[in-house]
Scaffold this motif. Structure first.
Motif, PDB file in Angstrom:
ATOM      1  N   GLU A 147      -1.606   0.601 -11.540  1.00  0.00           N
ATOM      2  CA  GLU A 147      -3.075   1.031 -10.772  1.00  0.00           C
ATOM      3  C   GLU A 147      -2.975   0.864  -9.350  1.00  0.00           C
ATOM      4  O   GLU A 147      -4.317   1.951  -8.521  1.00  0.00           O
ATOM      5  CB  GLU A 147      -3.748  -1.246 -10.555  1.00  0.00           C
ATOM      6  CG  GLU A 147      -5.142  -1.217 -10.951  1.00  0.00           C
ATOM      7  CD  GLU A 147      -5.638  -2.854 -11.383  1.00  0.00           C
ATOM      8  OE1 GLU A 147      -6.074  -2.772 -12.286  1.00  0.00           O
ATOM      9  OE2 GLU A 147      -4.881  -3.831 -10.085  1.00  0.00           O
ATOM     10  N   THR A 148      -2.279   0.953  -8.287  1.00  0.00           N
ATOM     11  CA  THR A 148      -2.258   0.919  -7.177  1.00  0.00           C
ATOM     12  C   THR A 148      -2.138   2.686  -6.990  1.00  0.00           C
ATOM     13  O   THR A 148      -3.140   2.863  -5.951  1.00  0.00           O
ATOM     14  CB  THR A 148      -1.228   0.250  -6.193  1.00  0.00           C
ATOM     15  OG1 THR A 148      -1.548  -1.346  -6.507  1.00  0.00           O
ATOM     16  CG2 THR A 148      -1.251   0.111  -4.938  1.00  0.00           C
ATOM     17  N   VAL A 149      -0.844   3.059  -7.337  1.00  0.00           N
ATOM     18  CA  VAL A 149      -0.938   4.682  -7.492  1.00  0.00           C
ATOM     19  C   VAL A 149      -1.729   5.056  -8.168  1.00  0.00           C
ATOM     20  O   VAL A 149      -2.304   5.987  -7.244  1.00  0.00           O
ATOM     21  CB  VAL A 149       0.479   5.014  -8.667  1.00  0.00           C
ATOM     22  CG1 VAL A 149       0.490   6.312  -8.699  1.00  0.00           C
ATOM     23  CG2 VAL A 149       2.003   4.139  -8.145  1.00  0.00           C
ATOM     24  N   ALA A 150      -2.655   4.709  -8.973  1.00  0.00           N
ATOM     25  CA  ALA A 150      -3.655   5.096  -8.947  1.00  0.00           C
ATOM     26  C   ALA A 150      -5.131   5.134  -8.455  1.00  0.00           C
ATOM     27  O   ALA A 150      -5.331   6.196  -8.104  1.00  0.00           O
ATOM     28  CB  ALA A 150      -4.519   5.470 -10.773  1.00  0.00           C
ATOM     29  N   ALA A 151      -5.080   3.881  -7.912  1.00  0.00           N
ATOM     30  CA  ALA A 151      -6.112   4.437  -6.646  1.00  0.00           C
ATOM     31  C   ALA A 151      -6.812   5.089  -5.838  1.00  0.00           C
ATOM     32  O   ALA A 151      -6.768   5.511  -4.816  1.00  0.00           O
ATOM     33  CB  ALA A 151      -6.710   2.409  -6.757  1.00  0.00           C
ATOM     34  N   LEU A 152      -4.456   5.257  -5.465  1.00  0.00           N
ATOM     35  CA  LEU A 152      -4.478   5.663  -4.014  1.00  0.00           C
ATOM     36  C   LEU A 152      -4.894   7.389  -4.354  1.00  0.00           C
ATOM     37  O   LEU A 152      -5.324   7.897  -3.621  1.00  0.00           O
ATOM     38  CB  LEU A 152      -2.988   5.125  -3.923  1.00  0.00           C
ATOM     39  CG  LEU A 152      -2.817   4.204  -3.168  1.00  0.00           C
ATOM     40  CD1 LEU A 152      -1.286   3.372  -2.724  1.00  0.00           C
ATOM     41  CD2 LEU A 152      -3.854   3.738  -1.759  1.00  0.00           C
ATOM     42  N   ARG A 153      -4.413   7.700  -5.506  1.00  0.00           N
ATOM     43  CA  ARG A 153      -3.985   9.185  -6.408  1.00  0.00           C
ATOM     44  C   ARG A 153      -5.892   9.148  -5.838  1.00  0.00           C
ATOM     45  O   ARG A 153      -6.296  10.872  -5.360  1.00  0.00           O
ATOM     46  CB  ARG A 153      -3.933   9.096  -7.298  1.00  0.00           C
ATOM     47  CG  ARG A 153      -2.453   9.459  -6.713  1.00  0.00           C
ATOM     48  CD  ARG A 153      -1.485  10.004  -8.164  1.00  0.00           C
ATOM     49  NE  ARG A 153      -0.241  10.190  -8.357  1.00  0.00           N
ATOM     50  CZ  ARG A 153       0.185   9.416  -8.929  1.00  0.00           C
ATOM     51  NH1 ARG A 153      -0.125   9.390 -10.309  1.00  0.00           N
ATOM     52  NH2 ARG A 153       1.941   9.730  -8.944  1.00  0.00           N
ATOM     53  N   GLU A 154      -6.531   8.666  -6.407  1.00  0.00           N
ATOM     54  CA  GLU A 154      -8.323   8.667  -6.481  1.00  0.00           C
ATOM     55  C   GLU A 154      -8.736   9.166  -5.332  1.00  0.00           C
ATOM     56  O   GLU A 154      -9.576  10.030  -5.372  1.00  0.00           O
ATOM     57  CB  GLU A 154      -8.861   7.651  -7.051  1.00  0.00           C
ATOM     58  CG  GLU A 154     -10.123   7.447  -7.353  1.00  0.00           C
ATOM     59  CD  GLU A 154     -10.749   8.843  -8.132  1.00  0.00           C
ATOM     60  OE1 GLU A 154      -9.700   9.024  -9.827  1.00  0.00           O
ATOM     61  OE2 GLU A 154     -12.030   9.122  -8.530  1.00  0.00           O
ATOM     62  N   ALA A 155      -8.275   8.280  -4.375  1.00  0.00           N
ATOM     63  CA  ALA A 155      -8.753   7.969  -2.920  1.00  0.00           C
ATOM     64  C   ALA A 155      -8.648   8.833  -1.943  1.00  0.00           C
ATOM     65  O   ALA A 155      -8.928   9.215  -0.558  1.00  0.00           O
ATOM     66  CB  ALA A 155      -9.284   6.392  -2.557  1.00  0.00           C
ATOM     67  N   THR A 156      -6.999   9.485  -1.782  1.00  0.00           N
ATOM     68  CA  THR A 156      -6.267  10.437  -1.181  1.00  0.00           C
ATOM     69  C   THR A 156      -5.899  11.445  -1.212  1.00  0.00           C
ATOM     70  O   THR A 156      -5.557  11.155  -2.446  1.00  0.00           O
ATOM     71  CB  THR A 156      -5.015   8.844  -0.466  1.00  0.00           C
ATOM     72  OG1 THR A 156      -4.950   9.084  -0.484  1.00  0.00           O
ATOM     73  CG2 THR A 156      -6.295   7.505   0.351  1.00  0.00           C
TER      74      THR A 156
END
Ligand code: KMH
Ligand code: ZN
Length: 287
Positions: free
Chosen positions: A79-88
């Motif tokens: 979930e963290t990898v996905a969120a960081l990819r989405e936002a940055t």
């Protein structure tokens, strides 16, 4: 290796920008002691965006659970990898070091979260009153799995003996995913190599031909190591995993100001912060 010599020349002449990694959280600091530490996903994403704006191109990630304790739960990591990819656009490097209490099995399973990159510590080291265990069979297994899965490793070297293990790893198993041997000299860990300029030069000189490196100084070694790394043609890692202070008796207000200072220093050295796109090409991150 020709490529390595070319890189060395380019670094010294300022043609290669400075790769800045932010390590915002770590596994050791407590939220109570450092309220600015990003421990929730929302805090981590906010920090990541600020740090990218301040000049970071890689983020070294440790995740916390709902009570802010370190965790390697694969669902959270994914979930963290996905969120960081989405936002940055940051290169997302997951820690496989975890906390000193994490099992080898859980540390290997970090790769199931399919990050761009991961840390890979090249040996066991005393870690304050604890031991950060990285025996050869674990290192070998983790390295083989990074190769199979195309996850780009960053070789964490906490002591000079770890450099010998890195040579052994490359000799026995060949080059890493992405093709570049990129290391991080982690200096000033109580039990590891000291964080001073002489040791930094010694460690950097012992690296395999063609390897590139960043350096990070733990605690009060942060600034001397940063200055020495820039002077010696290295890259930089900063963040609240490594130091909670901005200056003597002045806690860091967050990760962004630590990145901002590293960026200023890089610009002063005529090697401005590397863009995220250039960092991906530099490290050989898959599209
Ligand atoms: N937390 C340390 C025990 C890594 O991220 O790969 C290990 C560490 C190294 O932070
Ligand atoms: Zn770490």
């Amino acid at each position: 290796m020709e490529a390595g010599r070319a890189d060395g020349d380019a670094l010294r002449s300022g043609k290669i920008a400075t790769l800045i990694t932010v390590a915002p959280t770590g596994a050791e600091a407590a939220k109570d002691a450092a309220p600015a530490l990003p421990v929730t996903l929302e805090e981590l994403v906010t920090t990541a965006k600020e740090c990218q704006a301040a000049g970071a191109s890689v983020i070294h990630v440790h995740v916390r659970d709902d009570r802010a304790r370190p965790t390697l739960e694969v669902r959270r990591l994914t979930e963290t990898v996905a969120a960081l990819r989405e936002a940055t656009d940051l290169v997302v490097q997951l820690s496989t070091g975890g906390a000193v209490t994490d099992s080898f099995e859980d540390r290997l399973a970090v790769l199931d979260a399919a990050p761009d990159a991961c840390s890979l510590t090249c040996g066991t080291v005393n870690f304050g009153d604890e031991v950060f265990a990285n025996p050869w069979p674990f290192i070998r297994q983790l390295y083989r799995q990074t190769q199979e899965r195309g996850v780009v490793p960053e070789f964490e070297l906490v002591d000079l003996g770890h450099v010998a293990t890195l040579h052994r790893l490359l000799d026995e198993f060949g080059p890493p995913a992405g093709g570049r041997v990129h290391c991080d000299l982690v200096m000033g860990v109580p039990g590891g190599m000291p964080g001073d300029a002489a040791t930094l030069v010694q460690a950097a000189s012992a690296l395999p031909a063609g390897a590139t490196w960043s350096a990070t100084g733990i605690g009060r070694t942060s600034i001397p190591v940063m200055l020495a790394a820039v002077a010696a043609g290295g890259h930089l890692r900063v963040g609240m995993e490594d130091t909670l202070s901005y200056a003597r008796s002045r806690p860091a207000s967050g990760n962004a100001e630590l990145v901002e200072r590293a960026s200023q220093l890089a610009r002063l050295a005529q090697r401005a912060p590397m863009s995220t796109a250039d960092a991906r090409a530099f490290l050989g991150i898959r599209p």
